[in-house]
Design a protein around this motif. Structure first.
Motif, mmCIF file in Angstrom:
data_model
loop_
_atom_site.group_PDB
_atom_site.id
_atom_site.type_symbol
_atom_site.label_atom_id
_atom_site.label_comp_id
_atom_site.label_asym_id
_atom_site.label_seq_id
_atom_site.Cartn_x
_atom_site.Cartn_y
_atom_site.Cartn_z
ATOM 1 N N HIS A 167 0.746 -1.223 -0.019
ATOM 2 C CA HIS A 167 -0.188 0.221 -0.154
ATOM 3 C C HIS A 167 0.737 1.376 0.044
ATOM 4 C CE1 HIS A 167 -3.237 -2.656 0.761
ATOM 5 N NE2 HIS A 167 -2.608 -3.093 1.821
ATOM 6 N N PHE A 183 0.899 4.515 -0.865
ATOM 7 C CA PHE A 183 0.092 5.439 -1.212
ATOM 8 C C PHE A 183 0.901 6.670 -1.793
ATOM 9 C CE2 PHE A 183 0.648 6.378 3.061
ATOM 10 C CZ PHE A 183 0.963 7.667 3.259
ATOM 11 N N LYS A 205 1.688 6.980 -5.724
ATOM 12 C CA LYS A 205 0.500 6.971 -6.650
ATOM 13 C C LYS A 205 0.341 8.273 -6.985
ATOM 14 C CE LYS A 205 -0.093 2.711 -5.948
ATOM 15 N NZ LYS A 205 0.419 1.646 -6.828
ATOM 16 N N GLU A 231 -6.834 6.482 -6.663
ATOM 17 C CA GLU A 231 -5.857 5.137 -6.272
ATOM 18 C C GLU A 231 -5.096 5.696 -5.092
ATOM 19 O OE1 GLU A 231 -2.674 1.988 -8.004
ATOM 20 O OE2 GLU A 231 -3.465 3.793 -9.406
ATOM 21 N N ARG A 232 -4.675 6.787 -4.847
ATOM 22 C CA ARG A 232 -3.876 7.191 -3.715
ATOM 23 C C ARG A 232 -4.705 7.296 -2.463
ATOM 24 N NH1 ARG A 232 -0.023 12.238 -3.608
ATOM 25 N NH2 ARG A 232 1.533 10.808 -3.114
ATOM 26 N N GLN A 233 -6.099 7.577 -2.795
ATOM 27 C CA GLN A 233 -6.721 7.660 -1.675
ATOM 28 C C GLN A 233 -7.265 6.192 -0.898
ATOM 29 O OE1 GLN A 233 -7.926 10.023 0.282
ATOM 30 N NE2 GLN A 233 -9.108 8.751 1.701
ATOM 31 N N GLN A 234 -7.322 5.217 -2.038
ATOM 32 C CA GLN A 234 -7.826 3.960 -1.711
ATOM 33 C C GLN A 234 -6.416 3.201 -1.032
ATOM 34 O OE1 GLN A 234 -8.398 1.556 -5.011
ATOM 35 N NE2 GLN A 234 -9.081 -0.219 -4.159
ATOM 36 N N GLN A 235 -5.247 3.443 -1.598
ATOM 37 C CA GLN A 235 -4.249 2.902 -1.056
ATOM 38 C C GLN A 235 -4.028 3.579 0.653
ATOM 39 O OE1 GLN A 235 -2.438 0.151 -1.939
ATOM 40 N NE2 GLN A 235 -3.937 -0.008 -3.490
ATOM 41 N N LEU A 236 -4.124 4.893 0.782
ATOM 42 C CA LEU A 236 -4.080 5.403 1.887
ATOM 43 C C LEU A 236 -5.025 4.750 2.981
ATOM 44 C CD1 LEU A 236 -3.120 7.643 3.884
ATOM 45 C CD2 LEU A 236 -4.735 9.225 2.865
#
Length: 155
Positions: free
Chosen positions: A91, A93, A96, A101-106
């Motif tokens: 993850h 983030f 990204k 996608e950055r928010q999802q990984q965060l």
């Protein structure tokens, strides 16, 4: 205590499930781990799939032990040690570009951080018994008192 009997299996379930999934698709998980391995140890020195399988075995074994209350502090420590590289590799983030996608990984990164907090509590949980540190300090005080009493008698 009933809380421990419920909380430990709930905390362990994600690790057992994740370990089983990693064993089923070691090559896919290895591809996700390769960028982190390249930056840290180099993939020419280690086989990513073997590391993924070893990590998965730790997750399944330690997760099962935690769920069953067998060596729970040690099992939680193993899971915590496994969670850190898994989170960094899975993850990132910060790498990204796409905001979605950055928010999802965060979100996944913070979920893992929350699980790390639960594992830290499990590592520190003495099950109502005094900690090793407390027992050592108490034993040292008692030994000091006995030594002082013995010295008084000798005088």
């Amino acid at each position: 205590m009933i809380l421990r009997r419920v909380a430990r299996p709930l905390l362990a379930a994600i690790f057992i499930s994740g370990g089983i999934n990693a064993l089923r698709d070691a090559e896919g998980h290895a591809k996700a781990a390769e960028p982190l391995l390249d930056r840290t140890v180099g993939t020419e020195t280690v086989d990513a799939a073997t590391l993924v399988r070893a990590d998965a075995a730790v997750k399944v074994g330690a997760g099962t032990a935690l769920a069953l209350g067998r060596f729970p502090r040690f099992a939680a420590a193993l899971l915590l040690g496994s969670l850190v590289p898994t989170t960094a590799a899975g993850h990132p983030f910060w790498e990204k570009e796409d905001p979605g996608e950055r928010q999802q990984q965060l979100v996944h990164f913070l979920k893992n951080a929350g699980m790390a907090g639960g594992l830290l509590l499990a590592v520190a949980d003495t099950g109502g018994r005094p900690s090793v540190g407390w027992r050592a300090r108490r034993a040292a005080r008692r030994a000091g008192a006995q030594a002082g009493a013995l010295a008084d008698k000798v005088r």
